[in-house]
Design an enzyme around this catalytic site. Structure first.
Site, mmCIF file in Angstrom:
data_model
loop_
_atom_site.group_PDB
_atom_site.id
_atom_site.type_symbol
_atom_site.label_atom_id
_atom_site.label_comp_id
_atom_site.label_asym_id
_atom_site.label_seq_id
_atom_site.Cartn_x
_atom_site.Cartn_y
_atom_site.Cartn_z
ATOM 1 N N LYS A 168 14.926 15.019 84.784
ATOM 2 C CA LYS A 168 14.405 16.748 85.757
ATOM 3 C C LYS A 168 15.620 17.706 83.874
ATOM 4 C CE LYS A 168 12.169 21.124 86.849
ATOM 5 N NZ LYS A 168 11.298 21.123 86.022
ATOM 6 N N ASN A 175 1.553 22.019 85.812
ATOM 7 C CA ASN A 175 2.638 22.419 86.598
ATOM 8 C C ASN A 175 2.833 23.817 85.894
ATOM 9 O OD1 ASN A 175 5.293 22.452 84.948
ATOM 10 N ND2 ASN A 175 4.255 20.645 84.433
ATOM 11 N N ILE A 235 6.366 24.619 87.020
ATOM 12 C CA ILE A 235 7.636 24.801 88.225
ATOM 13 C C ILE A 235 8.340 25.493 87.927
ATOM 14 C CG2 ILE A 235 9.275 23.187 88.991
ATOM 15 C CD1 ILE A 235 6.709 22.168 89.748
ATOM 16 N N LEU A 278 11.738 24.884 86.228
ATOM 17 C CA LEU A 278 12.662 24.666 85.142
ATOM 18 C C LEU A 278 13.518 24.802 86.819
ATOM 19 C CD1 LEU A 278 13.217 26.229 81.804
ATOM 20 C CD2 LEU A 278 12.866 23.928 82.804
ATOM 21 N N CYS A 299 9.888 24.169 77.363
ATOM 22 C CA CYS A 299 9.087 24.323 78.545
ATOM 23 C C CYS A 299 8.107 25.060 78.122
ATOM 24 C CB CYS A 299 10.132 24.235 78.919
ATOM 25 S SG CYS A 299 9.674 24.683 80.612
ATOM 26 N N LYS A 344 13.035 18.220 71.885
ATOM 27 C CA LYS A 344 12.234 17.690 72.542
ATOM 28 C C LYS A 344 10.882 18.574 71.946
ATOM 29 C CE LYS A 344 9.372 16.227 77.103
ATOM 30 N NZ LYS A 344 9.503 16.177 78.385
ATOM 31 N N GLY A 361 -0.578 14.725 81.858
ATOM 32 C CA GLY A 361 -1.446 13.439 82.273
ATOM 33 C C GLY A 361 -2.361 12.797 81.278
HETATM 34 C C1 SIN Z 1 9.122 23.741 84.362
HETATM 35 O O1 SIN Z 1 9.941 22.682 85.250
HETATM 36 O O2 SIN Z 1 8.104 23.940 84.066
HETATM 37 C C2 SIN Z 1 7.716 22.160 83.182
HETATM 38 C C3 SIN Z 1 9.443 22.280 82.232
HETATM 39 C C4 SIN Z 1 9.012 21.763 80.836
HETATM 40 O O3 SIN Z 1 7.540 21.221 80.748
HETATM 41 O O4 SIN Z 1 10.315 21.739 79.642
#
Ligand code: SIN
Length: 332
Positions: free
Chosen positions: A57, A81, A83, A85, A142, A179, A231
């Site tokens: 992660k 998502n 999240i 980070l 991200c 990335k 997905g």
């Molecule tokens: C996240 O933690 O918000 C996702 C991270 C990502 O998609 O680069």
């Protein structure tokens, strides 16, 4: 989604080894960043060292609690998502997580994320000499940052600034992969900028920015409003990105990801030009998905009379064999 590991009807004898920017991996199936923390939670299901690599992660300089909940929403054939980070910060990661992977013999691909070039430099500096580190994946894409304008991968200059700074701070033998985001008009231009800035390879792709509205509350389903779509829904887009870049930059190794759920999905990414694939969202429903995908890929190659993974990389592009594939052949 099934959790059954495919049982071969013929005995596969496929050379699964692959290389990414000169680093050898025993097979081309990795985890994807963000879907299994630093790999520990998968260890109850399979030996993490059995995979080509474990992509962690994205880690930031400081501990971070992430965005408010709800942070996940279902979508047709995918997941959204937001999240933000969440993570323990680089010091705790280096103390607890990376040594755990190294102790198990896993090849760690450490994903790093920052809010500024300086933060990426601090992360790369901290990773110097870290045990078990095979590669660095620089998350410049991200989607869950407060200001979308901050997404480095949306701008060639900003992407290049991060990548050149990380490359300068990293030991020569540790590949630095950028990335990339699919949410750009011309992904080839961003890829080229990263490579010109010193990226040894590319991870493609991160999630697509999306949104779900809850028709009961009449409000966005995610507290963060928008989120990253992953997905099977994004697989054709991810595959197109890999193929487009592989066509133009055939010498640049690619770690492909985006909706890989089966061995045949993985095979598509290899044919499009990826040298390895990451399995991400599939692990939420099937924690054994990465090892199942690997078994299915091996079986699919054997059924097609293909002896070596290296022989299918880029077959669906018009490109010539890659130099590091040729090197692997010579070394055998
Ligand atoms: C996240 O933690 O918000 C996702 C991270 C990502 O998609 O680069």
């Amino acid at each position: 989604m099934t959790s059954t590991v495919a049982r071969p009807s013929v005995a596969p004898a496929v050379d699964l080894r692959t290389t990414l920017a000169g680093v050898r991996f025993p097979n081309p199936v990795f985890t994807a960043s963000g879907c299994a923390a630093a790999g520990r939670e998968l260890a109850q299901f399979f030996d993490v060292a059995a995979l080509g690599g474990v992509v962690t992660k994205s880690i930031m300089v400081r501990p971070r609690s992430g965005r408010p909940t709800p942070r996940m929403a279902e979508t047709p054939s995918g997941m959204l998502n937001s999240i933000g980070l969440q993570g323990p910060g680089i010091d705790a990661f280096l103390e607890h997580d990376l040594p755990w992977l190294a102790d198990r013999g896993a090849r760690a691909v450490v994903s790093i994320a920052g809010g500024s070039v300086e933060e990426y430099v601090r992360l790369a500096t901290k990773l110097r000499g870290a045990p078990g580190l095979a590669m660095v994946e620089v998350n410049i894409s991200c989607p869950n940052v407060e200001d979308r304008g901050q997404v480095f991968a949306g701008d060639s200059g900003a992407a290049a600034a991060v990548i050149s700074a990380v490359r300068r701070q990293s030991p020569a033998h540790i590949p630095v992969f950028a990335k990339l985001s699919p949410d750009v008009t011309d992904i080839v231009a961003i890829a080229r900028a990263c490579v010109d800035a010193g990226a040894d390879g590319l991870s493609m792709v991160n999630t697509l920015l999306g949104m779900v509205i809850d028709t009961t509350t009449l409000r966005p389903a995610l507290a963060g409003v928008t989120g990253g779509l992953s997905g099977p829904a994004i697989r054709p887009v991810a595959l197109r990105c890999v193929w487009q870049v592989a066509q133009v930059l055939p010498e640049v190794p690619i770690l492909g990801m985006g909706g890989v759920r089966t061995g045949l999905d993985a095979l598509q990414f290899l044919l499009a030009g990826a040298s390895a694939v990451s399995v991400g969202t599939a692990v939420f429903g099937d924690p054994r998905a990465p090892v199942r995908v690997l078994a299915e890929l091996e079986q699919a190659l054997a059924e097609r009379g293909i002896d070596r993974v290296a022989d299918v990389i880029g077959l669906a592009t018009d490109r010539l064999p890659r130099p590091d594939i040729a090197r692997t052949e010579e070394e055998q």
